[in-house]
Design an enzyme around this catalytic site. Structure first.
Site: not given
Length: 473
Positions: A240, A252, A326
């Protein structure tokens, strides 16, 4: 980066200081044989040969040195867990704290401890010159000389991960990841292919979807390296490469973004593992895949509620744009599976849930093959690079359901976050290919000897040891 090869030399009797290796079991016997002056000093400093402790003892006019090769201005006594078999971190304090000079061990074979002599002498010095920097500490070895290349290989790979993760995102964007892989490809005569920018949309739509908000400044890309003989066993290593993670529109907090330069830690591990494979000449056909993006915000940013097509053909509803790793891994894992490899290993700084469950030191290992999982766990024990296997619990699949797409990228509720993330990745891996997923932190929040605060390789040496054992029988 320091030249680790210069820190170990063949012992040809050259002058060097002695390091007497002891453990709590043979300490008293050693102490009884010492002159009164040595016993007094050892007692005064309360040295009892505890692991990773050491004491410097002065030598006056050479007294106490048994032969010319051991002459020096001082000698060292050092405690380890077991002097008969040094663990991989046994010499970290010695390698990192002793004064500059040459040393030889007495009372122990350095074979399994060579890595721990080397790695503490590396530091991240790109932006700040360290104060009171020590000169090199050189270890003289005899029978262990055959192990030097392996120790150097591990130290270089570990240092590479640390340096990449420590580097701020401004100097470690998708283009820099590409540069690092390109240099490796050039060095090892490997094939390099990079799919960049809007070209991704057709073939790797999830990588494009995550990276498109940073298209102008930090264009997303899929970096592929292939190396080895075509008829060798195929293996795929995936990492990743989110070079900075703002969270996207599911942004965030400032505190949550503080360490997000390290969100490419999975890519750093994958690249370092590929480096080790090529440098050791492991008899495999390697396929390295690094989806590299910045998860940013602009008018093109991915939105919660959007539907992404994937390379596999599954549609994915975006429940949270901060679950982006992901997504890019899904497209890369799909491509890896299309090559029909013997195994796939991926590394990702994927979930905070893994850290809540296991803390910063233990990567969560998910694996669809029991034999592969056991091999990785055993290698982790041998290398003192521990892993903890977590379940691919299929009964949680329902939590990824979407009413309007084949799957959601996040689960409903807050339970089992690292498990549901791994289950999402599992959808993109062929069921008949052994696959291991490392949810690793790639960061050390507090310093230990030889392991400074900052970027860290966690699971790297374990996975390398497993591959080496599997393919060099």
């Amino acid at each position: 980066m320091i030249d680790f090869k210069t820190l170990i030399e063949a012992d040809k009797g050259q002058p060097a200081r002695t390091i007497q290796i002891l453990d709590v079991h043979n300490f008293e016997d050693w102490l009884k044989d010492q002159p009164e002056s040595v016993r007094s000093l050892v007692t005064a400093y309360k040295f009892v040969a505890n692991p990773k402790s050491f004491l410097i003892l002065p030598i006056v006019n050479g007294k106490g040195a048994k032969d010319k090769a051991e002459q020096g201005d001082f000698t060292v006594v050092a405690g380890v867990k077991n002097h008969k078999s040094l663990d991989p971190w046994a010499l970290t304090k010695l390698g990192g704290k002793l004064p500059e000079g040459k040393y030889r061990l007495k009372g122990a074979n350095a074979k399994s401890g060579l890595f721990s002599w080397l790695i503490p002498q590396h530091g991240f010095e790109r932006y700040k010159e360290p104060k009171n920097k020590q000169g090199p500490r050189v270890l003289l070895v005899k029978d262990e000389i055959s192990q030097v290349d392996e120790a150097v290989r591990q130290a270089e790979a570990t240092a590479l991960v640390r340096d990449m993760v420590n580097t701020p995102a401004a100097d470690m964007g998708p283009d820099k990841l590409e540069d690092i892989v390109e240099k490796l490809a050039d060095k090892h005569d490997a094939d390099l292919k990079v799919t960049r920018g809007d070209t991704l949309e057709k073939h790797f739509p999830m990588i494009h979807g995550v990276g498109k908000a940073a298209m102008r400044e930090h264009a997303p890309r899929l970096i592929e390296l292939k190396w080895g003989k075509p008829d060798a066993p195929k293996i795929a290593i995936v990492g990743k490469g989110v070079t900075f993670d703002s969270g996207g529109l599911s942004m965030k907090s400032p505190a949550g973004m503080l360490l997000m330069k390290k969100d490419m830690g999975g890519a750093a591990h994958a690249i370092a593992l590929a480096k080790m494979i090529m440098e050791a000449g492991l008899p495999v056909h390697l396929h390295l895949l690094v989806p590299a993006v910045e998860n940013s915000v602009d008018g093109h940013a991915l939105r919660p509620g959007d539907i992404l097509q994937s390379r596999k053909g599954l549609t994915v509803e975006i429940g949270n744009t901060d679950a982006e790793g992901r997504l890019i891994l899904g497209d890369a894992l799909t491509l890896a599976g299309e090559e029909d490899p013997e195994l796939i290993i991926d590394f990702a700084t994927l979930t905070g849930a893994a850290r809540v469950a296991l803390g910063p030191d233990l990567p969560a290992l998910f694996c669809n093959d029991d034999e592969m999982a056991e091999g990785l766990l055993e290698s982790g024990e041998e290398e003192d690079d521990p892993l903890w296997r977590m379940p691919l619990w299929s009964r949680y699949d329902y939590r990824l359901k979407s009413p309007i797409a084949d799957t959601n990228n996040v689960a409903t509720g807050s339970f089992a976050g690292c498990i549901t993330a791994a289950l999402f990745l599992k959808k993109f891996v062929p069921s008949d290919i052994p696959w291991a997923h490392f949810d690793t932190y790639a960061w050390r929040p507090a310093s230990k000897p030889g392991r400074p605060k900052g970027g860290e390789a966690l699971g790297l040496r374990a996975s390398w040891s497993y591959l080496k054992a599997r393919y060099t029988k």
